[in-house]
Design an enzyme around this catalytic site. Structure first.
Site, PDB file in Angstrom:
ATOM      1  N   LYS A 152     -41.747 -48.828  46.068  1.00 13.50           N
ATOM      2  CA  LYS A 152     -40.287 -49.128  46.353  1.00 13.50           C
ATOM      3  C   LYS A 152     -39.452 -47.685  46.116  1.00 13.50           C
ATOM      4  O   LYS A 152     -39.608 -46.866  45.377  1.00 13.50           O
ATOM      5  CB  LYS A 152     -39.953 -50.218  45.321  1.00 13.50           C
ATOM      6  CG  LYS A 152     -39.330 -49.606  43.830  1.00 13.50           C
ATOM      7  CD  LYS A 152     -38.398 -50.800  43.175  1.00 13.50           C
ATOM      8  CE  LYS A 152     -36.877 -50.278  43.247  1.00 13.50           C
ATOM      9  NZ  LYS A 152     -36.512 -49.672  42.286  1.00 13.50           N
ATOM     10  N   HIS A 182     -42.781 -53.330  40.452  1.00 16.27           N
ATOM     11  CA  HIS A 182     -43.681 -53.290  39.252  1.00 16.27           C
ATOM     12  C   HIS A 182     -42.910 -54.525  38.378  1.00 16.27           C
ATOM     13  O   HIS A 182     -43.835 -54.944  37.434  1.00 16.27           O
ATOM     14  CB  HIS A 182     -43.194 -51.949  38.568  1.00 16.27           C
ATOM     15  CG  HIS A 182     -42.065 -51.822  37.802  1.00 16.27           C
ATOM     16  ND1 HIS A 182     -40.699 -51.328  38.453  1.00 16.27           N
ATOM     17  CD2 HIS A 182     -41.601 -52.094  36.388  1.00 16.27           C
ATOM     18  CE1 HIS A 182     -39.822 -51.496  37.525  1.00 16.27           C
ATOM     19  NE2 HIS A 182     -40.311 -51.818  36.524  1.00 16.27           N
ATOM     20  N   LYS A 186     -45.433 -57.461  35.538  1.00 15.96           N
ATOM     21  CA  LYS A 186     -45.410 -57.818  34.541  1.00 15.96           C
ATOM     22  C   LYS A 186     -45.972 -58.965  33.880  1.00 15.96           C
ATOM     23  O   LYS A 186     -45.657 -60.098  34.738  1.00 15.96           O
ATOM     24  CB  LYS A 186     -43.577 -57.964  34.042  1.00 15.96           C
ATOM     25  CG  LYS A 186     -42.943 -56.538  34.178  1.00 15.96           C
ATOM     26  CD  LYS A 186     -41.642 -56.689  34.011  1.00 15.96           C
ATOM     27  CE  LYS A 186     -40.884 -55.365  34.298  1.00 15.96           C
ATOM     28  NZ  LYS A 186     -40.819 -54.335  33.026  1.00 15.96           N
ATOM     29  N   HIS A 244     -36.226 -56.342  42.604  1.00 14.75           N
ATOM     30  CA  HIS A 244     -36.892 -57.001  41.009  1.00 14.75           C
ATOM     31  C   HIS A 244     -36.035 -58.449  41.060  1.00 14.75           C
ATOM     32  O   HIS A 244     -36.889 -59.540  40.820  1.00 14.75           O
ATOM     33  CB  HIS A 244     -36.624 -56.113  40.047  1.00 14.75           C
ATOM     34  CG  HIS A 244     -37.040 -54.590  40.064  1.00 14.75           C
ATOM     35  ND1 HIS A 244     -38.238 -54.609  40.764  1.00 14.75           N
ATOM     36  CD2 HIS A 244     -36.421 -53.469  39.793  1.00 14.75           C
ATOM     37  CE1 HIS A 244     -38.428 -53.095  40.666  1.00 14.75           C
ATOM     38  NE2 HIS A 244     -37.360 -52.564  39.867  1.00 14.75           N
ATOM     39  N   LYS A 340     -26.501 -51.030  34.428  1.00 14.75           N
ATOM     40  CA  LYS A 340     -26.789 -50.005  33.588  1.00 14.75           C
ATOM     41  C   LYS A 340     -25.780 -50.142  32.612  1.00 14.75           C
ATOM     42  O   LYS A 340     -24.600 -50.175  32.974  1.00 14.75           O
ATOM     43  CB  LYS A 340     -26.991 -48.796  34.584  1.00 14.75           C
ATOM     44  CG  LYS A 340     -28.440 -48.947  35.498  1.00 14.75           C
ATOM     45  CD  LYS A 340     -28.914 -47.457  35.450  1.00 14.75           C
ATOM     46  CE  LYS A 340     -30.224 -47.563  36.718  1.00 14.75           C
ATOM     47  NZ  LYS A 340     -31.313 -47.904  36.055  1.00 14.75           N
TER      48      LYS A 340
HETATM   49  C1  BG6 Z   1     -36.726 -49.207  38.641  1.00 16.58           C
HETATM   50  C2  BG6 Z   1     -35.362 -48.816  38.955  1.00 16.58           C
HETATM   51  O1  BG6 Z   1     -37.382 -49.814  39.611  1.00 16.58           O
HETATM   52  O2  BG6 Z   1     -36.732 -50.363  37.578  1.00 16.58           O
HETATM   53  C3  BG6 Z   1     -34.684 -48.341  37.745  1.00 16.58           C
HETATM   54  O3  BG6 Z   1     -35.372 -47.798  39.888  1.00 16.58           O
HETATM   55  C4  BG6 Z   1     -34.631 -49.347  36.711  1.00 16.58           C
HETATM   56  O4  BG6 Z   1     -33.261 -47.650  37.769  1.00 16.58           O
HETATM   57  C5  BG6 Z   1     -36.258 -49.573  36.224  1.00 16.58           C
HETATM   58  O5  BG6 Z   1     -34.339 -48.684  35.168  1.00 16.58           O
HETATM   59  C6  BG6 Z   1     -36.026 -50.984  35.458  1.00 16.58           C
HETATM   60  O6  BG6 Z   1     -37.488 -51.195  35.282  1.00 16.58           O
HETATM   61  P1  BG6 Z   1     -37.740 -51.984  33.693  1.00 16.58           P
HETATM   62  O7  BG6 Z   1     -39.207 -52.339  33.734  1.00 16.58           O
HETATM   63  O8  BG6 Z   1     -37.683 -50.928  32.637  1.00 16.58           O
HETATM   64  O9  BG6 Z   1     -37.163 -53.259  33.367  1.00 16.58           O
END
Ligand code: BG6
Length: 487
Positions: A152, A182, A186, A244, A340
């Site tokens: 992505k 990703h 999970k 996500h 964030k």
């Molecule tokens: C990524 C984003 O896809 O996912 C990031 O680009 C983000 O900005 C991250 O911090 C969050 O992933 P996780 O697994 O830490 O929740």
């Protein structure tokens, strides 16, 4: 030993010197295969533009970077047996012809199966040229199966996602394509399907008759770190919501699939996206973090982060309200929220059930009756909490909220990392936990109007839960079925 990886396939990582390869891919491939004997283990061919790299210097470099970025010690014997390097110089057609030769000679010298994975661990602007070069060099098919993995973000809006899909399909069949999100790797996310469809308890409640609202929250306490250059052009809607959070939404709202087959599941997820009403400007709040405090430490504002424009209007926070206009969900608001530099790191889906129709205990309840809620915590402290009211013992007559809880850490040993699960699925050819072409396009179509006319960006102090403007979304009246239009 992981018996699933006992095949001598070839894993080609294009962009092997980057952060993703060293932080995630190499450690995951190592974990999957380090206890598999060399004679039945896959091989990895790292590809980058570095002209001055030999197999040996590449192994040394990788060992160092993986230790530094992921804290994983790659065993030297594993490195020597598994890892190889090929430069693609400036990435021209002749460089890709050299790559073909290297792939073929490795397959011969290492007695490989002829099955090939090409993983594009590249910055998104380079995807089109890399896909074209692979296709032109006829690396889209080989002696065994060939699979293409794309990270992505897949596109920046509806038009770019469609044209990237078109290019991919010029050379690769959709069955060969594995688009990564990703979050789908999970364990807690993969478990959503099992939780919903392997239990008869929740499904009869999972609809507009019993559910009042659904909240999906992905909060991060980290800022943009060293990714200002990418993030300032992306923002939270592109970086988190389109992929996500929307994946979590479609898994939560989908109908039961006709089977546990990848296509049947993908089909139901896409149907959810097609049922979402257009998102109006009043349904979205954008925010950007200003200076503040996280974990008791002062932190800078977004505009002071490295590689971020000092007058940037990029959103680091999004809250939105969505309506799914189908028979199951009409009238139930879905609230998405991500940001964030929020107060804590937590990803959670909360299903708020309706209150009882008659308030029998009103005289004994001093505040509003609390509805039952189901909280599905994706991370950290993965698990479920089902909250309900009980009478506290003795007098006076009182209601208190208690919960039934389940925690992964109490029931199971450590779960595999998302990338381990996903890379294994690529080798197995299972596309269930990947993003299908029509899903990615439908998702971008939903959000592109907001990207074209973005709302004002409200500042919020780092370490808070976002701008207070976001709270008004939950107090908006619901539309009825006559006024909620479908796209
Ligand atoms: C990524 C984003 O896809 O996912 C990031 O680009 C983000 O900005 C991250 O911090 C969050 O992933 P996780 O697994 O830490 O929740």
């Amino acid at each position: 030993m992981n018996s699933w990886v006992q095949k001598r396939d070839l894993f080609v990582i294009v962009g092997v010197s980057g952060d993703l390869a060293n932080r995630k891919l190499l450690p995951a491939l190592y974990r999957l295969s380090h206890d598999v004997p060399s004679e039945s283990r896959f091989r990895i061919l790292g590809v980058s533009t570095d002209p001055a790299c030999s197999d040996n210097t590449f192994r040394e470099k990788s060992q160092k970077s993986v230790k530094e970025l992921a804290g994983v010690d790659l065993d030297s014997a594993w490195l020597d047996e598994t890892l190889f390097f090929q430069s693609i110089g400036q990435g021209g057609p002749e460089d890709y012809r050299a790559l073909v030769q290297r792939v073929e000679s490795l397959e011969k010298s290492e007695s490989l199966t002829g099955n090939r994975v090409f993983y594009l661990a590249l910055p998104p602007p380079v995807f089109p040229v890399a896909i074209t070069r692979l296709g032109e060099a006829e690396l889209n098919e080989g002696p065994g199966w060939t699979r293409l993995v794309i990270e992505k973000p897949f596109g920046r809006d509806a038009a770019s996602a469609e044209s990237l899909n078109k290019l991919v399909h010029q050379y690769f069949d959709e069955k060969q394509v594995f688009r990564i999100d990703h979050y789908l790797g999970k364990e807690t996310v993969a478990n959503l399907l099992v939780f919903r469809f392997a239990n008869s308890l929740f499904e009869p409640l999972w609809n507009r008759d019993r559910v009042d609202s659904v909240e999906i929250l992905v909060a991060e306490s980290l800022g943009v770190e060293h990714r200002g250059r990418y993030y300032d052009r992306a923002g939270a809607l592109r970086d988190m919501i389109q992929n996500h959070l929307t994946q979590l939404l479609t898994l939560t709202a989908m109908e039961p699939p006709s089977s546990f087959d990848a296509d049947a599941i993908q089909h139901e997820k896409v149907k959810v996206l097609h049922s979402i009403s257009p998102i109006g400007p009043g349904d979205v709040v954008f925010g950007q973090y200003a200076r503040g405090e996280v974990d008791g430490k002062p932190v800078t504002g977004y505009r002071q982060e490295p590689d971020v424009a000092p007058d940037s209007r990029t959103e680091t926070f999004v809250a939105m309200r969505l309506r799914i206009n189908n028979w199951r969900w009409q009238g139930v608001p879905f609230y998405l929220r991500t940001g964030k530099r929020l107060a804590d790191r937590v990803s959670r889906i909360v299903v708020n059930f309706r209150c009882p129709p008659v308030s029998l205990f009103q005289p004994f309840v001093f505040s509003a009756l609390r509805p039952n809620t189901l909280e599905i915590t994706i991370q950290p402290d993965e698990g479920f909490d089902l909250r309900f009211e009980v009478k506290s013992p003795g007098v006076p007559f009182r209601l208190v909220t208690q919960n039934l809880h389940f925690r992964y850490s109490e029931a199971f040993q450590k779960s595999p990392e998302a990338y381990e699960t996903l890379l294994l699925d690529v080798l197995l050819g299972d596309t269930t936990q990947f993003v299908r072409d029509d899903w990615v396009e439908a998702s971008w179509r939903l959000y592109t109007p907001i990207l074209e006319v973005p709302p004002q960006v409200a500042p919020y102090p780092a370490g808070s839960w976002g701008p207070k403007e976001a709270d008004r979304l939950t107090s908006l009246p619901e539309l009825d079925s006559a006024t909620a239009a479908t796209p």
